[in-house]
Each structure stands twice: as C-alpha cells, then as structure tokens.
Write an enzyme that holds these catalytic residues in place. Structure first.
Site, PDB file in Angstrom:
ATOM      1  N   ASP A  53       0.868  -1.176   0.000  1.00  0.00           N
ATOM      2  CA  ASP A  53       0.000   0.000   0.000  1.00  0.00           C
ATOM      3  C   ASP A  53       0.904   1.224   0.000  1.00  0.00           C
ATOM      4  OD1 ASP A  53      -1.641   2.162   0.769  1.00  0.00           O
ATOM      5  OD2 ASP A  53      -2.853   0.906   2.080  1.00  0.00           O
ATOM      6  N   GLU A  71      -0.578   8.848 -12.082  1.00  0.00           N
ATOM      7  CA  GLU A  71      -2.012   8.579 -12.023  1.00  0.00           C
ATOM      8  C   GLU A  71      -2.361   7.641 -10.860  1.00  0.00           C
ATOM      9  OE1 GLU A  71      -3.865  10.438 -14.363  1.00  0.00           O
ATOM     10  OE2 GLU A  71      -1.850  11.194 -14.729  1.00  0.00           O
ATOM     11  N   HIS A  75      -6.801   7.942  -7.060  1.00  0.00           N
ATOM     12  CA  HIS A  75      -7.416   6.662  -6.707  1.00  0.00           C
ATOM     13  C   HIS A  75      -7.480   6.445  -5.191  1.00  0.00           C
ATOM     14  CE1 HIS A  75      -7.614   5.117 -10.834  1.00  0.00           C
ATOM     15  NE2 HIS A  75      -6.540   5.857 -11.009  1.00  0.00           N
TER      16      HIS A  75
END
Length: 138
Positions: A53, A71, A75
């Site tokens: 993570d 990018e 999210h």
C-alpha cells in the site's frame, strides 16, 4: 539510481526504468498486478516487485533517490498519507515525479466521472498538497 515506482500496475514503466540502468522497486496494492509484473519482467536483474500500500510503504527512511507515481493520487482518499510516505522514503536531495489529472480539465471539462477515481484535485489543490511535503525551497 534507486527508484520507487509507486502503484506500478502491470510493471511496464518499472521495466523501462530498470532497462535504463536504474535499480527499481515497483509496488502495487494489487496481488494480481504484481504477479503479472513478476512473470513478465521478473527476469530483469535491477527490478523487484512488491505488493504494498503506497500509504504504508515497507521501505526504510531515505531509501530512494527518486519516486515516480503516475495517475495514483486520484485513486486514494488518503492524499496526505501518500505524500508523507513519499517524503519519508525519499533521500534528501531526491526527487518525486508525480502526475494526476486536473479535475477542472478531466472531469469538469469533459463532464465525465471515472468510477475508479476516489478524490480528484484541482491544480491548485495538488500544488498545495505537494508543497506541504516538498516545499520549493528544500
């Protein structure tokens, strides 16, 4: 140059960086993406892939010369945790290369909603966020 590819996905970008002579660690939260990356690019000596993570990276403080994260930010809800982790694992004098779509252009301008984007930022918001962890005078 020791490089972290944060949210590396299927590993293509990590492989390109490794082929250019960098020692690269690619991380992604998806087991499937990391397994694919290992199968496809695991033969490259200067490249490792890890399930991780990005808001809780399994690396030492100051381990990387550079971090690339393309990018990824949009999210996640935890923007501050992400940038704090990048700051923590980046060596003094290292650099962060980050991209994220400008909400004004990407969503507002096109009147679209990306179901995978949790929290998009306007350019000014992104600049403010980055500035909190990577001030221009450092």
């Amino acid at each position: 140059m020791h490089t972290l590819d944060a949210a590396c996905g299927e590993g293509y970008g990590s492989a390109l960086l490794a082929k250019s002579g960098a020692l690269v660690k690619g991380v992604d939260i998806s087991d499937e993406a990391v397994e694919h990356a290992k199968q496809r690019y695991g033969h490259l000596e200067e490249l490792e892939f890890h399930v991780a993570d990005c808001t809780a990276l399994p690396f030492s403080d100051g381990e990387f010369d550079r971090i690339v994260s393309f990018e990824t930010l949009e999210h996640l809800e935890e923007h501050d945790q992400l940038l704090a982790e990048f700051r923590r694992v980046l060596k003094p004098g290292g650099f962060l290369m980050l991209s994220s779509p400008d909400k004004a252009v990407y969503s507002d301008g096109q009147e679209t909603v990306n179901e995978f984007h949790v929290k998009e930022l306007y350019r000014e918001e992104l600049e403010s966020l980055i500035g909190r962890y990577f001030p221009a005078n450092q």
